[in-house]
Each structure stands twice: as structure tokens, then as C-alpha cells.
Design an enzyme around this catalytic site. Structure first.
Site, short mmCIF file in Angstrom:
data_model
loop_
_atom_site.label_atom_id
_atom_site.label_comp_id
_atom_site.label_asym_id
_atom_site.label_seq_id
_atom_site.Cartn_x
_atom_site.Cartn_y
_atom_site.Cartn_z
N ASP A 22 27.86 -5.72 17.91
CA ASP A 22 27.12 -6.99 17.93
C ASP A 22 28.03 -8.06 17.34
O ASP A 22 29.04 -7.77 16.69
CB ASP A 22 25.82 -6.86 17.12
CG ASP A 22 25.03 -8.18 17.12
OD1 ASP A 22 24.96 -8.85 18.17
OD2 ASP A 22 24.49 -8.54 16.07
N SER A 23 27.63 -9.31 17.51
CA SER A 23 28.35 -10.42 16.90
C SER A 23 28.23 -10.37 15.38
O SER A 23 28.92 -11.12 14.70
CB SER A 23 27.76 -11.74 17.38
OG SER A 23 26.41 -11.83 16.96
N TYR A 54 27.93 -15.74 18.35
CA TYR A 54 28.49 -15.74 19.70
C TYR A 54 27.82 -16.83 20.55
O TYR A 54 28.41 -17.32 21.51
CB TYR A 54 28.25 -14.39 20.39
CG TYR A 54 29.22 -13.28 20.03
CD1 TYR A 54 30.23 -13.45 19.10
CD2 TYR A 54 29.10 -12.04 20.65
CE1 TYR A 54 31.10 -12.41 18.79
CE2 TYR A 54 29.97 -11.00 20.36
CZ TYR A 54 30.96 -11.18 19.42
OH TYR A 54 31.81 -10.15 19.13
N GLY A 55 26.58 -17.18 20.18
CA GLY A 55 25.84 -18.17 20.94
C GLY A 55 26.54 -19.51 21.04
O GLY A 55 26.25 -20.30 21.95
N CYS A 85 23.53 -6.83 21.64
CA CYS A 85 23.57 -8.29 21.52
C CYS A 85 23.20 -8.88 22.88
O CYS A 85 23.88 -8.60 23.88
CB CYS A 85 24.99 -8.71 21.13
SG CYS A 85 25.23 -10.49 21.02
N ASN A 86 22.14 -9.65 22.91
CA ASN A 86 21.70 -10.27 24.17
C ASN A 86 22.75 -11.24 24.69
O ASN A 86 23.02 -11.33 25.89
CB ASN A 86 20.38 -11.02 23.95
CG ASN A 86 19.26 -10.09 23.57
OD1 ASN A 86 18.51 -9.66 24.41
ND2 ASN A 86 19.14 -9.76 22.29
N THR A 87 23.35 -11.99 23.77
CA THR A 87 24.32 -13.02 24.15
C THR A 87 25.57 -12.39 24.76
O THR A 87 26.07 -12.84 25.80
CB THR A 87 24.71 -13.86 22.91
OG1 THR A 87 23.52 -14.17 22.18
CG2 THR A 87 25.42 -15.13 23.29
N GLU A 163 22.80 -13.52 8.82
CA GLU A 163 24.12 -13.00 8.44
C GLU A 163 24.32 -13.06 6.92
O GLU A 163 24.98 -12.21 6.34
CB GLU A 163 25.23 -13.80 9.14
CG GLU A 163 25.43 -13.46 10.60
CD GLU A 163 26.01 -12.08 10.83
OE1 GLU A 163 26.96 -11.71 10.12
OE2 GLU A 163 25.50 -11.36 11.70
N CYS A 195 16.98 -12.01 20.57
CA CYS A 195 18.26 -11.89 19.85
C CYS A 195 18.06 -10.77 18.83
O CYS A 195 17.01 -10.70 18.17
CB CYS A 195 18.58 -13.20 19.14
SG CYS A 195 19.93 -13.08 17.93
N THR A 196 19.07 -9.89 18.72
CA THR A 196 18.88 -8.69 17.87
C THR A 196 18.84 -9.00 16.38
O THR A 196 18.46 -8.15 15.58
CB THR A 196 19.98 -7.65 18.17
OG1 THR A 196 21.27 -8.27 18.01
CG2 THR A 196 19.84 -7.11 19.58
N HIS A 197 19.23 -10.21 16.00
CA HIS A 197 19.09 -10.60 14.59
C HIS A 197 17.62 -10.84 14.21
O HIS A 197 17.23 -10.66 13.06
CB HIS A 197 19.87 -11.90 14.30
CG HIS A 197 21.35 -11.71 14.16
ND1 HIS A 197 22.18 -11.42 15.22
CD2 HIS A 197 22.15 -11.80 13.07
CE1 HIS A 197 23.43 -11.34 14.79
NE2 HIS A 197 23.45 -11.56 13.49
N1 DGL Z 1 22.51 -10.60 17.94
C1 DGL Z 1 22.99 -11.54 18.92
C2 DGL Z 1 22.05 -11.55 20.13
O1 DGL Z 1 21.31 -10.61 20.33
C3 DGL Z 1 23.26 -12.83 18.25
C4 DGL Z 1 24.07 -13.69 19.06
C5 DGL Z 1 24.94 -14.67 18.34
O2 DGL Z 1 25.79 -14.25 17.56
O3 DGL Z 1 24.80 -15.84 18.64
O4 DGL Z 1 22.03 -12.47 20.92
#
Ligand code: DGL
Length: 275
Positions: A22-23, A54-55, A85-87, A163, A195-197
């Protein structure tokens, strides 16, 4: 493109770890579901926190990070990769699948389950701006959002709070209220955590939207999909011992290891710096 994984299945490939990336720390919410469903599997997790969110990166930059991390995990011997991570899934999974031959599981906001669950046909999606403006998300809406109203909300700044381990602070709760309110105003009875966060602030979101609104995420479905994929390919471990979990992180946050321990919440974990 050159295939980076040997086609011939190495002996005991099924005893290798599952790689999860993940990011940052968000994918730990997915790792929890994987560990719950597959408690004997070794896990290797990369939190690319230095590059989060990552967004706010371009798809090309995200893909560069995904390839670097996938190479790292494959070099450490993993039998499958979960892009938690969805992004990153939206930006890079297609290219990753072309480049590597190991199973790669991605994730996308739960628009389809939300469309089925919603009673009034109004669904809200909380996600990163990167996910919401991706072609993959547009395709998801075209496929499953036709018969419902979908209201999207990009959550700028929320990943950064999580984070830093700021789950319960005034700042985080203020952001959550700001992002949930437009969805409530639109009448959403179902809110997707895209988003997984965000599962790490799920209770605060539920408190804001109220008990009449369903909050859904994809972590459990991803773990089930991973289980089925490993089973189909005879890649499930046969071991019943206590597995290892290794988390590599390049977080610049001062208390990064504490944040990881707090979010992951499981023993037998080694945290290592990601160079
Ligand atoms: N956990 C990432 C997701 O699911 C976060 C993306 C990011 O870092 O912007 O999209």
C-alpha cells in the site's frame, strides 16, 4: 514486456509469504482480514509511506512505485501480491498483471455491493481524488452505478492524518465531518470506504453518519478473493504453525513503528526499514 517471475513453480512455493502493498499503513486494514481468514500464512507487507498519499501522484509515478515494491517483495520470495490500495489498483494493476506472472489481487471501492445494499438508491463514496478521477472508477460507475445515485467525496488530508496515527484527534474528526456531510445532505443511506486507510476511522465515520447509514469496505471481500485464488492455484500453505509477519516501512513519521503496531495490533511482527 519481459516476465519477471519464473514460470516453473519452485518447490514449496505454497510456503512462501503473501506480499501485500500500500502507499502506507492503510493496507494493514486489509492485512487484518487476510490474517483472520488465513491465519497460518506468512505475510510480507510494504508501507510506502514516504510516497503517500498516492492520491496526489500521477498514474505514471504510482506505477513506478508499484513496480519498485513488487520487485522488492518478489525478491523476498512471495507467492502472490495483494495491492491493498484502491488508488494504486486503479493506476497500475493492469500493467503489473502484464509484467508479472504471480497472482495479483487488487481492490476497488465497493460500489457494486453498495448498490445492492442501498434501500433508497443513494450511495456515497469516500475515496482519494486519484481513485475518483481514474478511468477504472468511471468504468465501475458505468457498470454498477447506472440505477443508483452515486455521490463521491475526495478526502484530501485524511490519509496523512491516519499515517501519523491521528485516528481520534479533533483535526481528523473535523475532516471526517466535512467529508461526510455532503453525502448525508445528498441522502445517502450507504457509504463506501473507498480507501484502505479509512477503516481505521470507521467508528468515527459511523458516529457521524449515524446508525441508519451502512458503512461498507472491501477488506473482507479481498481476503476471500485471495483465499479462492490461492486455493485454485494450489498455493495455500499446508503449515499449521505460527506464521511470520514482516512489515517494511519507509515512513518519515517519528513514531512510525508505534503507529504500525497500533494499527496492525498483532504479535509476531517484525518491522524493518524500507531503503
Ligand atoms: N490506501 C490507499 C487507497 O486505498 C491510499 C491512497 C493514497 O495514498 O492516496 O486508496
Amino acid at each position: 514486456m519481459q516476465n519477471k517471475l519464473l514460470k516453473n513453480k519452485p518447490v514449496n512455493l505454497e510456503e512462501q509469504a503473501i506480499g501485500v502493498m500500500d502507499s502506507g499503513v492503510g493496507g494493514l486494514s486489509v492485512l487484518q482480514h487476510i490474517h483472520r481468514l488465513l491465519p497460518h500464512e506468512h505475510l510480507a507487507y510494504v508501507a510506502d509511506s514516504q510516497y503517500a498519499p498516492y492520491g496526489s501522484l500521477s498514474p505514471a509515478q504510482i506505477t513506478e512505485r508499484c513496480i519498485a515494491i513488487a520487485d522488492f517483495l518478489i525478491a523476498h520470495g512471495v507467492k502472490a501480491l495483494v495491492v491493498a490500495c484502491n488508488t494504486a489498483t486503479a493506476a497500475s494493476i493492469q500493467l503489473m498483471r502484464e509484467q508479472y506472472s504471480l497472482p495479483i489481487i487488487g481492490m476497488e471501492p465497493a460500489v457494486k455491493p453498495a448498490a445492492l445494499a442501498s434501500q433508497n438508491g443513494v450511495v456515497g463514496v469516500l475515496a482519494t481524488v486519484g481513485t475518483l478521477k481514474s478511468a477504472q472508477f468511471a468504468a465501475l460507475l458505468a457498470n454498477y452505478g447506472q440505477d443508483i445515485q452515486v455521490h463521491t467525496q475526495g478526502c484530501i488530508g485524511l490519509v496523512e492524518c491516519i499515517e501519523r496515527g491521528e485516528l481520534d484527534t479533533t483535526k481528523t474528526k473535523t475532516l471526517l465531518k466535512q467529508y461526510c456531510q455532503p453525502l448525508l445532505d445528498a441522502g445517502a443511506d450507504t457509504v463506501v470506504l473507498g480507501c484502505t486507510h479509512y477503516p481505521f476511522v470507521r467508528q468515527s465515520i459511523q458516529d457521524i453518519v449515524g446508525d441508519d447509514v451502512s458503512v461498507i469496505d472491501t477488506g473482507e471481500a479481498v481476503a476471500k478473493h485471495l483465499h479462492n485464488t490461492l486455493q485454485e492455484q494450489s498455493l495455500l500453505t499446508t503449515s499449521v504453525g505460527v506464521p511470520s509477519t514482516t512489515v517494511w516501512s519507509n515512513s518519515q513519521v517519528a513514531n512510525a513503528d508505534t503507529v504500525i503496531q497500533q494499527l496492525w495490533g498483532n504479535g509476531h511482527t517484525t518491522i524493518k526499514p524500507l531503503e
